[in-house]
Scaffold this motif. Sequence first.
Motif, PDB file in Angstrom:
ATOM      1  N   ASN A  85      -7.272  10.196   2.241  1.00 36.13           N
ATOM      2  CA  ASN A  85      -6.187   9.396   3.578  1.00 36.13           C
ATOM      3  C   ASN A  85      -5.522  10.130   5.194  1.00 36.13           C
ATOM      4  OD1 ASN A  85      -5.737   8.331   0.775  1.00 36.13           O
ATOM      5  ND2 ASN A  85      -5.229  10.716  -0.415  1.00 36.13           N
TER       6      ASN A  85
ATOM      7  N   ASN B  37      -6.183   3.601  -8.966  1.00 39.02           N
ATOM      8  CA  ASN B  37      -4.984   3.500  -9.577  1.00 39.02           C
ATOM      9  C   ASN B  37      -5.065   4.096 -10.318  1.00 39.02           C
ATOM     10  OD1 ASN B  37      -2.002   3.952  -8.826  1.00 39.02           O
ATOM     11  ND2 ASN B  37      -1.669   1.952  -9.611  1.00 39.02           N
TER      12      ASN B  37
ATOM     13  N   GLU C 276       0.759  -0.850  -0.221  1.00 38.21           N
ATOM     14  CA  GLU C 276       0.039  -0.418  -0.008  1.00 38.21           C
ATOM     15  C   GLU C 276       0.725   0.638   0.023  1.00 38.21           C
ATOM     16  OE1 GLU C 276      -2.723  -1.028   3.477  1.00 38.21           O
ATOM     17  OE2 GLU C 276      -3.398  -2.246   2.232  1.00 38.21           O
TER      18      GLU C 276
ATOM     19  N   ARG D 241       1.742   7.292  -6.641  1.00 39.35           N
ATOM     20  CA  ARG D 241       0.678   8.241  -6.459  1.00 39.35           C
ATOM     21  C   ARG D 241       0.858   9.333  -6.448  1.00 39.35           C
ATOM     22  NH1 ARG D 241      -4.349   6.749  -9.585  1.00 39.35           N
ATOM     23  NH2 ARG D 241      -5.104   8.609  -8.459  1.00 39.35           N
ATOM     24  N   TYR D 242       1.665   9.638  -5.616  1.00 40.09           N
ATOM     25  CA  TYR D 242       2.319  10.722  -5.449  1.00 40.09           C
ATOM     26  C   TYR D 242       3.525  11.380  -6.337  1.00 40.09           C
ATOM     27  CZ  TYR D 242       5.627  13.753  -2.736  1.00 40.09           C
ATOM     28  OH  TYR D 242       6.592  15.065  -2.658  1.00 40.09           O
TER      29      TYR D 242
ATOM     30  N   PHE E  52       1.162   4.112  -3.091  1.00 41.61           N
ATOM     31  CA  PHE E  52       0.417   5.407  -2.057  1.00 41.61           C
ATOM     32  C   PHE E  52       2.152   6.485  -2.430  1.00 41.61           C
ATOM     33  CE2 PHE E  52       2.611   8.769   0.548  1.00 41.61           C
ATOM     34  CZ  PHE E  52       1.896   9.478   0.288  1.00 41.61           C
TER      35      PHE E  52
ATOM     36  N   SER F  71      -6.697   4.286   3.590  1.00 39.46           N
ATOM     37  CA  SER F  71      -6.846   5.687   2.437  1.00 39.46           C
ATOM     38  C   SER F  71      -9.045   4.733   2.260  1.00 39.46           C
ATOM     39  CB  SER F  71      -6.011   5.191   0.907  1.00 39.46           C
ATOM     40  OG  SER F  71      -6.932   5.966  -0.223  1.00 39.46           O
TER      41      SER F  71
ATOM     42  N   LEU G 199      -7.489   5.395  -3.004  1.00 37.32           N
ATOM     43  CA  LEU G 199      -6.606   5.566  -3.676  1.00 37.32           C
ATOM     44  C   LEU G 199      -5.519   3.982  -4.857  1.00 37.32           C
ATOM     45  CD1 LEU G 199      -4.256   7.578  -1.466  1.00 37.32           C
ATOM     46  CD2 LEU G 199      -5.934   8.133  -4.059  1.00 37.32           C
ATOM     47  N   GLU G 200      -5.589   2.848  -4.507  1.00 39.19           N
ATOM     48  CA  GLU G 200      -5.240   1.400  -4.767  1.00 39.19           C
ATOM     49  C   GLU G 200      -6.046   1.372  -6.094  1.00 39.19           C
ATOM     50  OE1 GLU G 200      -4.142  -2.765  -3.686  1.00 39.19           O
ATOM     51  OE2 GLU G 200      -4.477  -1.291  -2.009  1.00 39.19           O
TER      52      GLU G 200
END
Length: 282
Positions: A122, A157, A5, A12-13, A9, A138, A153-154
């Motif tokens: 989040n 994605n 996870e 995505r960031y 994250f 999240s 978020l996952e």
Amino acid sequence: MKQAELHNFLQRYFLANQCEILDNQQGVMTVQLTDELDETLMNRPFYWNYVKRVGGKGIPMKVTFITNPDKKEEKGEWIHFGSPRLHQIFNTLKDKGKVTKQYEKIDGLTHQTALTPWLNINLSIHYQGTHKRNEILSVGIHLITGAIVPEFLEKVNNVQLTPIIPDYCFTLTPIIRVSSALKRIEKYTENQISSHEDSWIDASHKKLQDEKELLDYFYSKQIEVHSEMSEEELEGVNAAKERYQSELAKLAERFEPKVSLEIINSGMFYFVQQTSFSLLKS
């Protein structure tokens, strides 16, 4: 938090900050930083000051981040909860990206299409006692039905996003107000925390009690007051009492079981019906 996870994250960031992911396999991700993110994360103020002073073009770094424990000895930067780099990233989110608004990217539309609203929060949850543990939670809530989707978020994605609403799209008005949605997420988070195995709480209380008894034994004679004590001896007793209280407070800080959480960032997301249905079924 599971390292997988954490990896998602980070991915995505960096994508949200317009960085190019050069390689991404089995918990090892090589990222081409942008000028801005290099300056923010890589602690090279003298280099960037020089580049700006001479009016030159900077060369941002390529960095390999490792989140797979089996590969943490490989060349790259091992990222885990508690690592300074992760805290640095969290801080950039607090400073610059507290709230975001994103729309699903749809090309080639020729007719009006509705986008349904989601609120995403989040959270970073910290468990402290005889052991320390951290999680990222999240959570997404559908602002039409109120349905809550974990690991939000996952699950989004692979959805392409844009900060500008696409042509021919319009957003549906939320039925669930944001204030109500936040309360529902708060309740969900409390339930998630309560559902965890809690033997660590009892272990922490026992450890704290054991350490306190040792401390009491050690200081019992030093803080004992007798009627025939001299002024100098009383001053010594008072000093010992202060040390005792100070060490008692440190024990409580170390072993008193606590759970705290902080919001890393949040966002409003707008998806087409099909994407929303997929999330609701997941």
